[in-house]
Design an enzyme around this catalytic site. Structure first.
Site, PDB file in Angstrom:
ATOM      1  CE  LYS A 202      -3.568   2.409   2.546  1.00  0.00           C
ATOM      2  NZ  LYS A 202      -4.594   2.299   3.590  1.00  0.00           N
ATOM      3  CE  LYS A 256      -6.057   1.732  -0.469  1.00  0.00           C
ATOM      4  NZ  LYS A 256      -6.416   1.770   0.915  1.00  0.00           N
TER       5      LYS A 256
HETATM    6  C1  PBG Z   1      -7.340   3.446   5.513  1.00  0.00           C
HETATM    7  C2  PBG Z   1      -7.677   3.182   4.106  1.00  0.00           C
HETATM    8  C3  PBG Z   1      -7.515   4.089   3.060  1.00  0.00           C
HETATM    9  C4  PBG Z   1      -8.087   3.496   1.942  1.00  0.00           C
HETATM   10  C5  PBG Z   1      -8.538   2.213   2.313  1.00  0.00           C
HETATM   11  N1  PBG Z   1      -8.256   2.036   3.660  1.00  0.00           N
HETATM   12  C6  PBG Z   1      -7.009   5.488   3.039  1.00  0.00           C
HETATM   13  C7  PBG Z   1      -5.700   5.831   3.572  1.00  0.00           C
HETATM   14  O1  PBG Z   1      -4.827   4.987   3.755  1.00  0.00           O
HETATM   15  O2  PBG Z   1      -5.520   7.015   3.833  1.00  0.00           O
HETATM   16  C8  PBG Z   1      -8.179   4.161   0.612  1.00  0.00           C
HETATM   17  C9  PBG Z   1      -9.210   3.649  -0.331  1.00  0.00           C
HETATM   18  C10 PBG Z   1      -9.561   4.574  -1.435  1.00  0.00           C
HETATM   19  O3  PBG Z   1      -8.945   5.627  -1.637  1.00  0.00           O
HETATM   20  O4  PBG Z   1     -10.516   4.238  -2.155  1.00  0.00           O
HETATM   21  N2  PBG Z   1      -6.472   2.714   6.195  1.00  0.00           N
END
Ligand code: PBG
Length: 336
Positions: A202, A256
């Protein structure tokens, strides 16, 4: 005598593109409704749906409306949904305590959907950002996000969600060692069959902006998430993260964001062979919607092309806000 081709071509790859039936015959990758996970946002109260300004076409849903969405997903053939809560501001604190409340919005949504539509798989996000007053995914000491102290809280959050009916625990926090700790706790508490889908790779990304509006953490976020989410300049490190998560007991991996990271998706799948998912995040969704509403692209065509690209790159499944639209499209062409 016919004129010889001036080029005298032996190889003509265009032959297999000549007609639709031939293109179907040689098609390498096909997306189906089985590949879709639908992320939804839930909110407190009786207002069925509230639009999210930065995500055209996506609403925050009451629990009752979320149950209806689950019925719709089942009817469309979507196997699973991922649930994200918009925690009321007065319940957010420094430690994200509301994440551990067995009757929090998230847990009530999980229970309601599981009871009404048991055939839908439920993915529960583990991270503290929808519950903290500072918008970070973990506990803080000054500016520092504490790793091990956060993992202890995430373990409790995962157990609360498993008890509420989550089928898949999806840690999105990027703390070190959380997969192993969550696996051990789930097993010890009788949840050996609950899966872990780890957000392994991520990245600290500009594409999460609309999501932070949706869960109400955008205005609160102090600083950035670069000390825990990955640097977008790195690729091999994603393989290292994926290996660690598998060694700790992850059943499934996730990459992601999606489209800017197809190289990572391809490498993670090729390197590990593990079930690998990709998240087409909120900013990617918003870009396509914005371009389409400005008349710059055809939304349906861009949606199909983009989601098929994930499949081609090696995804076993895709988390996408387009899940119901894509499922409707797939059902339409199947029945055409
Ligand atoms: C939080 C989380 C995020 C997303 C999924 N879980 C945002 C972040 O890390 O700030 C993002 C998903 C999206 O942008 O559609 N832990």
């Amino acid at each position: 005598m016919t004129n010889p081709s001036p080029l005298d071509l032996i190889h003509r790859p265009r032959r297999t593109r000549r007609t639709e039936w031939m293109r179907r015959l040689v098609r390498e990758n096909v997306l189906t409704t089985n590949d879709l996970i639908w992320p939804i946002f839930v909110q407190e109260g009786d207002v069925a749906r509230e639009p999210i300004a930065t995500m055209p076409g996506v609403d925050r849903l009451s629990i009752a409306a979320a149950v209806e969405a689950a019925r719709e997903a089942a009817a469309l053939g979507i196997p699973a949904m991922a649930i994200f809560p918009n925690t009321p501001p007065n319940l957010r604190d420094e430690r994200g305590s509301e994440a551990l409340n067995p009757d929090n919005l998230m847990c009530r949504a999980l229970r309601a959907i599981k009871a009404a539509v048991p055939e839908i798989g439920l993915v529960a996000d583990v991270a503290l950002d929808p519950y903290t007053s500072h918008g970070h995914d973990g506990l803080m000491d000054g500016d520092v996000i504490l790793n091990d102290e956060t993992v202890a809280v995430l373990v409790s959050q995962a157990l609360v969600q498993a008890r509420a009916g989550a089928d898949i625990i999806a840690p999105s926090d990027m703390m070190d060692g959380r997969v192993g700790a969550i696996r051990a706790a789930l097993d010890a508490e009788g949840f050996a069959d609950v899966s872990i889908m780890s957000y392994s790779a991520k990245y600290a990304s500009a594409y999460y902006g609309p999501f932070r509006d949706a869960v109400g953490s955008a205005a609160k976020l102090s600083g950035d998430k670069k000390t825990y989410q990955m640097d977008f300049s790195n690729a091999s490190e994603a393989l290292h993260e994926a290996e660690l998560d598998l060694a700790e007991g992850a059943d499934m991996l996730m990459v992601k964001p999606g489209l800017p990271y197809l190289d990572i998706l391809h490498r993670v799948k090729a390197h590990t062979g593990a079930p690998t998912f990709v998240y087409q995040v909120s900013g990617e969704y918003a870009m396509l919607q914005a371009a389409a509403s400005a008349g710059m692209i055809d939304l349906e065509k861009a949606m199909v092309e983009t989601l098929t690209a994930f499949k081609r790159a090696g995804a076993d499944g895709i988390l996408t806000y387009f899940a119901p639209a894509m499922a409707r499209y797939l059902n339409k062409i199947k029945n055409a």
